[in-house]
Motif scaffolding. Structure first.
Motif, PDB file in Angstrom:
ATOM      1  N   PHE A   1       0.806  -1.210   0.000  1.00 41.25           N
ATOM      2  CA  PHE A   1       0.000   0.000   0.000  1.00 41.25           C
ATOM      3  C   PHE A   1       0.849   1.274   0.000  1.00 41.25           C
ATOM      4  O   PHE A   1       0.420   2.303  -0.456  1.00 41.25           O
ATOM      5  CB  PHE A   1      -0.909   0.051   1.232  1.00 41.25           C
ATOM      6  N   LYS A   2       2.047   1.208   0.539  1.00 36.84           N
ATOM      7  CA  LYS A   2       2.814   2.442   0.654  1.00 36.84           C
ATOM      8  C   LYS A   2       3.101   3.052  -0.708  1.00 36.84           C
ATOM      9  O   LYS A   2       3.239   4.263  -0.831  1.00 36.84           O
ATOM     10  CB  LYS A   2       4.118   2.187   1.408  1.00 36.84           C
ATOM     11  N   LEU A  46      -8.685  13.861  -0.641  1.00 38.88           N
ATOM     12  CA  LEU A  46      -9.366  12.832   0.135  1.00 38.88           C
ATOM     13  C   LEU A  46      -8.478  12.448   1.301  1.00 38.88           C
ATOM     14  O   LEU A  46      -7.259  12.326   1.156  1.00 38.88           O
ATOM     15  CB  LEU A  46      -9.611  11.601  -0.742  1.00 38.88           C
ATOM     16  N   THR A  47      -9.083  12.255   2.491  1.00 40.50           N
ATOM     17  CA  THR A  47      -8.289  11.883   3.651  1.00 40.50           C
ATOM     18  C   THR A  47      -9.129  11.071   4.626  1.00 40.50           C
ATOM     19  O   THR A  47     -10.335  10.872   4.423  1.00 40.50           O
ATOM     20  CB  THR A  47      -7.687  13.130   4.332  1.00 40.50           C
ATOM     21  N   ILE A  54      -8.229   4.376   5.141  1.00 37.74           N
ATOM     22  CA  ILE A  54      -9.211   3.738   4.255  1.00 37.74           C
ATOM     23  C   ILE A  54      -8.615   3.553   2.868  1.00 37.74           C
ATOM     24  O   ILE A  54      -7.578   4.137   2.528  1.00 37.74           O
ATOM     25  CB  ILE A  54     -10.510   4.568   4.150  1.00 37.74           C
ATOM     26  N   LYS A  55      -9.308   2.752   2.064  1.00 39.88           N
ATOM     27  CA  LYS A  55      -8.990   2.644   0.643  1.00 39.88           C
ATOM     28  C   LYS A  55     -10.275   2.851  -0.128  1.00 39.88           C
ATOM     29  O   LYS A  55     -11.280   2.173   0.114  1.00 39.88           O
ATOM     30  CB  LYS A  55      -8.416   1.258   0.327  1.00 39.88           C
ATOM     31  N   ALA A  56     -10.280   3.817  -1.033  1.00 38.52           N
ATOM     32  CA  ALA A  56     -11.461   4.064  -1.862  1.00 38.52           C
ATOM     33  C   ALA A  56     -11.318   3.349  -3.202  1.00 38.52           C
ATOM     34  O   ALA A  56     -10.245   3.367  -3.817  1.00 38.52           O
ATOM     35  CB  ALA A  56     -11.651   5.556  -2.093  1.00 38.52           C
ATOM     36  N   LYS A  57     -12.385   2.721  -3.631  1.00 39.43           N
ATOM     37  CA  LYS A  57     -12.406   2.125  -4.977  1.00 39.43           C
ATOM     38  C   LYS A  57     -12.434   3.239  -6.009  1.00 39.43           C
ATOM     39  O   LYS A  57     -11.765   3.182  -7.041  1.00 39.43           O
ATOM     40  CB  LYS A  57     -13.639   1.227  -5.137  1.00 39.43           C
ATOM     41  N   ASN A  75      -5.749   5.810  -1.237  1.00 38.51           N
ATOM     42  CA  ASN A  75      -5.303   5.039  -0.073  1.00 38.51           C
ATOM     43  C   ASN A  75      -4.819   6.049   0.944  1.00 38.51           C
ATOM     44  O   ASN A  75      -3.685   6.512   0.881  1.00 38.51           O
ATOM     45  CB  ASN A  75      -4.189   4.072  -0.478  1.00 38.51           C
ATOM     46  N   VAL A  76      -5.686   6.446   1.862  1.00 36.50           N
ATOM     47  CA  VAL A  76      -5.392   7.646   2.640  1.00 36.50           C
ATOM     48  C   VAL A  76      -5.587   7.442   4.138  1.00 36.50           C
ATOM     49  O   VAL A  76      -6.417   6.653   4.579  1.00 36.50           O
ATOM     50  CB  VAL A  76      -6.255   8.837   2.177  1.00 36.50           C
TER      51      VAL A  76
END
Length: 392
Positions: A1-2, A46-47, A54-57, A75-76
């Protein structure tokens, strides 16, 4: 994810391209037909809270009636209200209309739940956004340049606007719907790599320092952010026992970068105290920074309030919603600038805060920050960069 984390330079160029992503080929016509004072230079961000990433689609901000902009960094966990605006990507087009809606689907790592929100903002929210973009802050000398969407546990959504050393919460009442879906439908790459939502979420949390430990210790208290959002009618006052002491902002060194007192709140809001003097509706303070002078000596103090203490003390002193009384937060500085008394006061009620973490630097005005000496520090066991509220 990083690898998915924010690369500001890349994002900025991405936003330049995404400006033209519209749901209708008539979007340019809509922009051209707008009044000049209804177009603004801003970008979306987005945060999520630092311990509840969280991870947004996908995440789209609706603009006007027929445009939407994709928030590419999905991915925030940068903190509540923590948005970045590094490039005027819409300036070349004369600006954009205000944000008018949101379409977002995300996975809450801490809860292992999916949430979806697709809705135009209410008229009152749009009108407030318009006023804030038009009016700006610092008496109109500065302007907001970022629209921030914070995704919270429980599907709550907060909307903010931010600028340089200024952040204003616009709306704290949006609610997404929990949805049922498979991990493969959410993101096939996650399914191929992790197979289960448990493994995805554990990996997602591990990308953010302290998130796993926080979850084990505090769990997910959805009502926490409701407590953060409560506003109390109070003033912030600083008094000095030494009659020669004065705020740096009122001294001959008022132009120094650290001269202005700055307030930080768990809602993500922040502003210079001079912009909101007197009794104001404010959230409880999370952090407060100010500088003062005595002769040719300059002092810089940073005050980190204790989360549990302020969530208990503020309603106890100022009252609960619907029954609040105005008051003050008083910071008293001793004659030798190394003792501090901090109290909440309203009428006959007084609560002296005991758990505030404080450090103070001293230097002479002709010296650099490298010459500054620590003259007070009551939190040597923890670095100030590691002092956080649970849900900030």
């Amino acid at each position: 994810f990083k690898s998915m984390r924010r690369n500001i330079i890349v994002q900025s160029f991405t936003l330049l391209a995404l400006l033209f992503y519209c749901t209708s080929c008539n979007s340019k016509k809509t922009i051209d037909s707008m009044k000049e004072d209804s177009l603004f230079v801003w970008q979306p961000a987005l945060t999520a809270p630092i311990y509840y990433p969280i991870k947004a689609k996908y995440a789209y901000v609706m603009v006007g009636t027929d445009m939407k902009i994709s928030m590419d960094d999905t991915n925030v966990g940068y903190g509540v209200g923590n948005g970045f605006s590094t490039v005027d990507f819409s300036a070349g087009q004369g600006g954009l209309e205000i944000p008018t809606g949101l379409d977002v689907l995300w996975l809450s790592f801490a809860e292992k739940k999916y949430y979806h929100f697709k809705q135009r903002f209410s008229k009152s929210v749009q009108e407030r956004l318009l006023r804030l973009f038009q009016k700006g802050y610092n008496h109109g000398e500065s302007h907001y340049d970022c629209f921030v969407v914070t995704l919270l546990p429980g599907g709550k959504i907060w909307l903010s606007v931010s600028g340089l050393v200024h952040n204003t919460l616009v709306c704290d009442s949006l609610q997404a719907e929990e949805v049922k879906m498979t991990l493969k439908d959410f993101k096939e790459g996650y399914y191929n790599a992790f197979k289960t939502i448990d493994r995805v979420c554990a990996s997602g949390l591990s990308d953010y320092k302290g998130a796993l430990e926080n979850l084990k210790k505090n769990g997910v208290s959805v009502g926490l952010w409701d407590k953060y959002a409560v506003r109390y009618p109070y003033d912030i006052k600083i008094t000095f026992e030494d009659s020669k002491a004065m705020l740096k902002s009122e001294s001959a060194w008022a132009s120094d970068i650290d001269a202005d007192a700055t307030c930080y709140f768990p809602t993500g809001e922040l502003y210079e105290l001079k912009s909101y003097r007197g009794i104001q509706e404010r959230a409880a303070l999370k952090k407060f920074i100010f500088s003062w002078c005595v002769g040719d000596a300059s002092f810089h103090g940073e005050f980190f309030f204790d989360e549990g203490e302020i969530l208990k003390a503020y309603p106890e002193v100022f009252g609960d919603a619907g029954q609040m009384n105005p008051g003050e937060l008083n910071i008293e500085v001793s004659k030798y600038n190394n003792l501090f008394k901090i109290s909440l006061v309203s009428g006959t009620k007084r609560y002296q805060l005991q758990n505030t973490k404080i450090h103070v630097f001293k230097r002479h005005v002709n010296e650099t920050d490298f010459n500054a000496q620590i003259i007070y520090n009551n939190h040597r066991e923890i670095n100030s960069k590691n002092i956080h509220f649970t849900g900030e």
